[in-house]
Design a protein around this motif. Structure first.
Motif, PDB file in Angstrom:
ATOM      1  N   VAL A  18      38.151  51.683  44.063  1.00 17.68           N
ATOM      2  CA  VAL A  18      37.304  51.999  42.915  1.00 17.68           C
ATOM      3  C   VAL A  18      36.236  52.992  43.359  1.00 17.68           C
ATOM      4  N   LEU A  19      36.083  54.060  42.578  1.00 13.04           N
ATOM      5  CA  LEU A  19      35.154  55.137  42.925  1.00 13.04           C
ATOM      6  C   LEU A  19      33.910  55.073  42.053  1.00 13.04           C
ATOM      7  N   TYR A  20      32.764  54.995  42.701  1.00 13.30           N
ATOM      8  CA  TYR A  20      31.478  55.132  42.014  1.00 13.30           C
ATOM      9  C   TYR A  20      30.455  55.574  43.050  1.00 13.30           C
ATOM     10  N   ASN A  21      30.021  56.829  42.937  1.00 12.12           N
ATOM     11  CA  ASN A  21      29.123  57.415  43.940  1.00 12.12           C
ATOM     12  C   ASN A  21      29.693  57.221  45.351  1.00 12.12           C
ATOM     13  N   SER A  22      30.984  57.444  45.479  1.00 12.22           N
ATOM     14  CA  SER A  22      31.689  57.174  46.728  1.00 12.22           C
ATOM     15  C   SER A  22      31.963  58.417  47.560  1.00 12.22           C
ATOM     16  N   ALA A  23      31.622  59.591  47.063  1.00  9.68           N
ATOM     17  CA  ALA A  23      32.013  60.836  47.724  1.00  9.68           C
ATOM     18  C   ALA A  23      31.678  60.870  49.221  1.00  9.68           C
ATOM     19  N   PRO A  24      30.477  60.468  49.653  1.00 11.62           N
ATOM     20  CA  PRO A  24      30.171  60.566  51.097  1.00 11.62           C
ATOM     21  C   PRO A  24      31.026  59.639  51.962  1.00 11.62           C
ATOM     22  N   LEU A  25      31.577  58.590  51.362  1.00  6.23           N
ATOM     23  CA  LEU A  25      32.334  57.603  52.130  1.00  6.23           C
ATOM     24  C   LEU A  25      33.807  57.931  52.248  1.00  6.23           C
ATOM     25  N   LEU A  26      34.307  58.790  51.371  1.00  2.64           N
ATOM     26  CA  LEU A  26      35.748  58.988  51.273  1.00  2.64           C
ATOM     27  C   LEU A  26      36.390  59.689  52.472  1.00  2.64           C
ATOM     28  N   PRO A  27      35.766  60.675  53.111  1.00  4.05           N
ATOM     29  CA  PRO A  27      36.449  61.313  54.248  1.00  4.05           C
ATOM     30  C   PRO A  27      36.888  60.339  55.330  1.00  4.05           C
ATOM     31  N   ASP A  28      36.004  59.446  55.739  1.00  2.24           N
ATOM     32  CA  ASP A  28      36.364  58.495  56.793  1.00  2.24           C
ATOM     33  C   ASP A  28      37.380  57.470  56.299  1.00  2.24           C
ATOM     34  N   LEU A  29      37.274  57.081  55.036  1.00  2.00           N
ATOM     35  CA  LEU A  29      38.251  56.147  54.478  1.00  2.00           C
ATOM     36  C   LEU A  29      39.654  56.749  54.507  1.00  2.00           C
ATOM     37  N   VAL A  30      39.785  57.940  53.949  1.00  2.00           N
ATOM     38  CA  VAL A  30      41.099  58.581  53.876  1.00  2.00           C
ATOM     39  C   VAL A  30      41.646  58.844  55.276  1.00  2.00           C
ATOM     40  N   GLU A  31      40.770  59.232  56.194  1.00  2.00           N
ATOM     41  CA  GLU A  31      41.214  59.507  57.563  1.00  2.00           C
ATOM     42  C   GLU A  31      41.790  58.260  58.224  1.00  2.00           C
ATOM     43  N   LEU A  97      40.624  47.712  48.238  1.00  2.00           N
ATOM     44  CA  LEU A  97      39.882  48.308  49.347  1.00  2.00           C
ATOM     45  C   LEU A  97      38.596  48.941  48.844  1.00  2.00           C
ATOM     46  N   ASN A  98      37.479  48.557  49.454  1.00  2.00           N
ATOM     47  CA  ASN A  98      36.215  49.232  49.178  1.00  2.00           C
ATOM     48  C   ASN A  98      36.220  50.616  49.817  1.00  2.00           C
ATOM     49  N   SER A  99      35.450  51.518  49.243  1.00  2.00           N
ATOM     50  CA  SER A  99      35.374  52.865  49.808  1.00  2.00           C
ATOM     51  C   SER A  99      34.631  52.902  51.135  1.00  2.00           C
ATOM     52  N   ASP A 100      33.877  51.834  51.473  1.00  2.00           N
ATOM     53  CA  ASP A 100      33.151  51.814  52.739  1.00  2.00           C
ATOM     54  C   ASP A 100      33.885  50.999  53.804  1.00  2.00           C
ATOM     55  N   VAL A 101      35.210  50.880  53.641  1.00  2.00           N
ATOM     56  CA  VAL A 101      36.049  50.205  54.638  1.00  2.00           C
ATOM     57  C   VAL A 101      36.833  51.249  55.418  1.00  2.00           C
ATOM     58  N   ARG A 102      36.996  51.024  56.704  1.00  2.00           N
ATOM     59  CA  ARG A 102      37.827  51.877  57.549  1.00  2.00           C
ATOM     60  C   ARG A 102      38.855  50.973  58.225  1.00  2.00           C
ATOM     61  N   GLN A 232      42.543  44.212  61.652  1.00  2.00           N
ATOM     62  CA  GLN A 232      41.108  44.453  61.732  1.00  2.00           C
ATOM     63  C   GLN A 232      40.726  45.653  60.877  1.00  2.00           C
ATOM     64  N   ALA A 233      39.522  45.580  60.331  1.00  2.00           N
ATOM     65  CA  ALA A 233      38.964  46.688  59.557  1.00  2.00           C
ATOM     66  C   ALA A 233      37.453  46.687  59.748  1.00  2.00           C
ATOM     67  N   VAL A 234      36.857  47.857  59.567  1.00  2.00           N
ATOM     68  CA  VAL A 234      35.406  47.998  59.639  1.00  2.00           C
ATOM     69  C   VAL A 234      34.857  48.101  58.227  1.00  2.00           C
ATOM     70  N   HIS A 235      33.896  47.253  57.920  1.00  2.00           N
ATOM     71  CA  HIS A 235      33.229  47.303  56.620  1.00  2.00           C
ATOM     72  C   HIS A 235      31.777  47.698  56.852  1.00  2.00           C
ATOM     73  N   LEU A 236      31.410  48.867  56.367  1.00  2.00           N
ATOM     74  CA  LEU A 236      30.063  49.375  56.625  1.00  2.00           C
ATOM     75  C   LEU A 236      29.003  48.549  55.922  1.00  2.00           C
ATOM     76  N   GLU A 237      29.337  47.968  54.774  1.00  2.00           N
ATOM     77  CA  GLU A 237      28.455  47.101  53.999  1.00  2.00           C
ATOM     78  C   GLU A 237      27.197  47.833  53.525  1.00  2.00           C
ATOM     79  N   GLY A 238      26.953  47.700  52.221  1.00  2.00           N
ATOM     80  CA  GLY A 238      25.745  48.287  51.651  1.00  2.00           C
ATOM     81  C   GLY A 238      24.605  47.287  51.690  1.00  2.00           C
ATOM     82  N   GLY A 239      23.443  47.734  51.310  1.00  2.00           N
ATOM     83  CA  GLY A 239      22.274  46.854  51.283  1.00  2.00           C
ATOM     84  C   GLY A 239      22.006  46.309  49.903  1.00  2.00           C
ATOM     85  N   SER A 240      23.067  45.863  49.200  1.00  2.00           N
ATOM     86  CA  SER A 240      22.901  45.449  47.807  1.00  2.00           C
ATOM     87  C   SER A 240      21.929  44.293  47.656  1.00  2.00           C
TER      88      SER A 240
END
Length: 312
Positions: A18-31, A97-102, A232-240
């Motif tokens: 799901v995309l919402y203000n996700s642009a900065p996170l997408l390069p590492d996700l897609v990679e 998958l969250n956009s802040d997961v690698r 295993q996956a990395v979740h950057l986690e926001g400060g919600s």
């Protein structure tokens, strides 16, 4: 889309983000996707929840082969997931998958193996934060006693005891495959059979508790959630939790979900324990707990838990 690594199995996975203000996170996700989905046929489905930034353009630039769904509105996380699954081509499993997961290499193949366990419907990986520390991602079903334990001891300490804590905080637990009542929703692989039997995620939960509701519903229908530690996956986690508005939504949605599954007396006790937790933390100066306390005292706010479009 087939990952660039040699294919080892024929399973097809719909990866829904799901995309919402996700642009900065997408390069590492897609990679991270080719290695994370080594040996797995997959389709990437990006669901635009009317994001005000360049999320869609960024995704298509990085992955022009991706499927993009434009919902035209911000209906919440569950609504986005449901739209993505509905638009996906035939698949054997859905990777939420969250956009802040690698994804770490081989993650999804290991999760698919986890789904082969008898009764498994949802497989989740061992999650790490950006510094490589383990994230407590497994959860026990909410109960009145666990709400009291959280209020009195705090989630981390209460989680050491199965009867008192909802969060599974025993580090050793994350080193072995095991069932869990539910798990945090940033990275969940759901079998097609589980999805078709249980139905879509509940869109009345705009944000928070949607994965809790789905995982518990799946368990009730015979589909277990399994931790697969080899994945295993990395979740950057926001400060919600730092946002008053989002914290209120999280707290009130927990009470709403509990109300759906329990009788009046249990609900009143759960509400009181939740109020105790927030009120004591409010006295320590936490503004988000002050806001949650006010919302809990307005019982109608808990029943409604109105969506907050800026929250996703």
């Amino acid at each position: 889309m087939t990952s660039e690594e040699p294919r080892q199995r024929r399973d097809r996975v719909a990866v829904v983000v799901v995309l919402y203000n996700s642009a900065p996170l997408l390069p590492d996700l897609v990679e991270s996707l080719p290695a994370g989905l080594t040996g797995v046929d997959f389709e990437l489905v990006g669901v635009d929840n009317a994001s005000p930034d360049s999320s869609v353009e960024t995704l298509l630039e990085l992955a022009p082969w991706a499927t993009v769904v434009r919902t035209g509105r911000n209906g919440g996380y569950a609504a986005g997931i449901n739209a993505g699954v509905a638009a996906a081509r035939p698949h054997d499993a859905v990777l939420v998958l969250n956009s802040d997961v690698r994804l770490r290499p081989g993650c999804v193949a290991a999760l698919l193996e986890g789904l082969q366990r008898t009764g498994a419907g949802i497989a989740v990986p061992r999650l790490l934060d950006a510094d490589g520390a383990l994230i407590d991602s497994l959860r026990r079903e909410p109960t009145v006693l666990r709400a009291i334990g959280d209020a009195v001891l705090g989630a981390q300490r209460a989680g050491r005891f199965a009867t008192l804590g909802e969060n599974v905080t025993d580090l050793d637990a994350y080193g072995r495959a095991q069932r869990s009542d539910w798990a945090e929703g940033s990275t969940q692989l759901i079998s097609r059979e589980c999805w078709e039997t249980c139905g879509p995620w509940d869109e009345s939960f705009f944000l928070y508790c949607e994965e809790t509701e789905f995982d518990l519903r799946a368990r009730d229908l015979g589909f277990s959630t399994w931790l697969v530690p080899e994945a295993q996956a990395v979740h950057l986690e926001g400060g919600s939790g730092l946002s008053d508005r989002l914290w209120v939504l999280q707290v009130t949605n927990r009470v709403r979900l509990f109300r759906r599954r329990h009788g009046r007396v249990a609900v009143d006790l759960y509400w009181a324990a939740t109020l105790l937790r927030e009120a004591t933390r409010a006295m320590l100066g936490r503004s988000n707990s002050r806001a949650a306390t006010r919302a809990l005292l307005r019982r109608g706010d808990v029943a409604r838990s109105a969506p907050t479009p800026a929250a996703v």
